[in-house]
Design an enzyme around this catalytic site. Structure first.
Site, PDB file in Angstrom:
ATOM      1  N   SER A 148       0.866  -1.181   0.000  1.00  0.00           N
ATOM      2  CA  SER A 148       0.000   0.000   0.000  1.00  0.00           C
ATOM      3  C   SER A 148       0.897   1.222   0.000  1.00  0.00           C
ATOM      4  O   SER A 148       2.106   1.118   0.279  1.00  0.00           O
ATOM      5  CB  SER A 148      -0.846  -0.032   1.281  1.00  0.00           C
ATOM      6  OG  SER A 148      -1.415   1.226   1.558  1.00  0.00           O
ATOM      7  N   TYR A 161      -1.951  -1.388  10.696  1.00  0.00           N
ATOM      8  CA  TYR A 161      -1.909  -1.512   9.236  1.00  0.00           C
ATOM      9  C   TYR A 161      -0.575  -0.985   8.688  1.00  0.00           C
ATOM     10  O   TYR A 161       0.084  -1.634   7.881  1.00  0.00           O
ATOM     11  CB  TYR A 161      -3.091  -0.728   8.655  1.00  0.00           C
ATOM     12  CG  TYR A 161      -3.325  -0.889   7.172  1.00  0.00           C
ATOM     13  CD1 TYR A 161      -4.161  -1.890   6.686  1.00  0.00           C
ATOM     14  CD2 TYR A 161      -2.725  -0.035   6.256  1.00  0.00           C
ATOM     15  CE1 TYR A 161      -4.395  -2.025   5.323  1.00  0.00           C
ATOM     16  CE2 TYR A 161      -2.951  -0.166   4.892  1.00  0.00           C
ATOM     17  CZ  TYR A 161      -3.794  -1.152   4.440  1.00  0.00           C
ATOM     18  OH  TYR A 161      -4.026  -1.294   3.089  1.00  0.00           O
TER      19      TYR A 161
END
Ligand SMILES: NC(=O)c1ccc[n+]([C@@H]2O[C@H](COP(=O)([O-])OP(=O)(O)OC[C@H]3O[C@@H](n4cnc5c(N)ncnc54)[C@H](O)[C@@H]3O)[C@@H](O)[C@H]2O)c1
Length: 266
Positions: A148, A161
């Site tokens: 990401s 995350y």
């Protein structure tokens, strides 16, 4: 001057994964589903892993008529031994499954932090570990880790995350160094916000964490740092994954293919 048609490799053939087995985690939804369909369209026999059996069945139905096949494999990736076993014999591994919780660190439940790290970092390690003996044995393999922009940049309220994705970047680079002598590449793809259920589900949490109404989250939080003011489509991410599996990408390893609409250009 050499005529362009005489340059070797100029006319890139379409991706052909006929005879190859590909394992995609988190294949029941969003990006994983798009990757599974893209690789099956290229002829791969796709082992579609997810804990969501209904979503996997829908995927298998969608894949009918493609050159390759999709075989649902229901598995919760917190079962790390089962994850490692499931990866045995695969030629292409796409580590994609993920989950998100948006909370300030002081309110972040430790058990959720642990689960996020297990699914998004430890399971990829175990899947790579399970896949490598076959890949090394045949001198060819492709590992693609769906990271990401949060593998490269932090955002507030996403401690687990961001930590998992930064860890995945390191794991991917290490696999690239170890795999290179065996014909195995390992790379990350790094999208900004993609139009998937994972993003839809965090709109409420983001609104609460940032203290703004939900309808302002897209423009003021999610797209704030992106120069291209739209969400990416899962198929665009799947196309990048397919590129990394193809013959043109054999020299591309240990890298992170950033598709962030200009976010990290700031
Ligand atoms: N959506 C985005 O904006 C975005 C941006 C950058 C990176 N990513 C990454 O892309 C990947 C896919 O995200 P998505 O947006 O498609 O999410 P999604 O929620 O649509 O899909 C994630 C899938 O992972 C599966 N999953 C979660 N926990 C699991 C477990 N314990 N065992 C088995 N399966 C499990 C879910 O069932 C789901 O099908 C994630 O790694 C995510 O971090 C997403």
């Amino acid at each position: 001057m050499t005529a362009p048609s005489a340059l070797p490799g100029l006319h890139a053939p379409a991706l052909d994964l006929g005879g190859r087995t590909a394992l995609v985690t988190g294949a029941a939804g969003g990006i994983g589903r798009a990757c599974a369909l893209r690789l099956a369209a290229a002829g791969a026999k796709v082992r579609a892993v997810d804990r969501d059996a209904t979503g996997l069945d829908a995927l298998a139905e969608q894949a009918q008529g493609l050159a390759g096949t999709v075989e649902p494999h229901v598995l919760d990736l917190t079962d790390l031994d089962a994850a490692e076993q499931a990866a045995a014999g695969t030629d292409v591994l796409v580590n994609n499954a993920g989950l998100q919780l948006v909370r300030p660190i002081e309110e972040f439940p430790p058990d959720v932090f642990h689960t996020v790290l297990t699914v998004m970092l430890e399971a990829p390690f175990r899947l790579i570990r399970g896949a490598l003996p076959h890949m090394y044995g045949q001198g060819w393999g492709r590992i693609v880790n769906v990271s990401s922009v949060h593998g490269l940049r932090a955002s507030a309220f996403k401690s687990a995350y961001v930590a998992a994705k930064h860890g995945l970047e390191g794991l991917s680079k290490t696999a690239a160094l170890e795999g290179a002598p065996h014909g195995v590449t390992s790379n990350c793809v790094n999208p900004a916000y993609v139009r998937t259920p994972l993003v839809e589900k965090q709109l409420t949490d983001q609104a609460q964490a940032h203290g703004i109404p939900e309808e302002r989250v897209l423009a003021e939080v999610l797209l704030q740092d992106s120069a291209v003011k739209r969400l990416i489509e899962p198929t665009e991410v799947a196309a990048a994954v397919a590129y990394l599996c193809g013959p043109q990408a054999a020299f591309v390893t240990g890298t992170s293919l950033v598709m962030d609409g200009g976010w990290t250009a700031h």
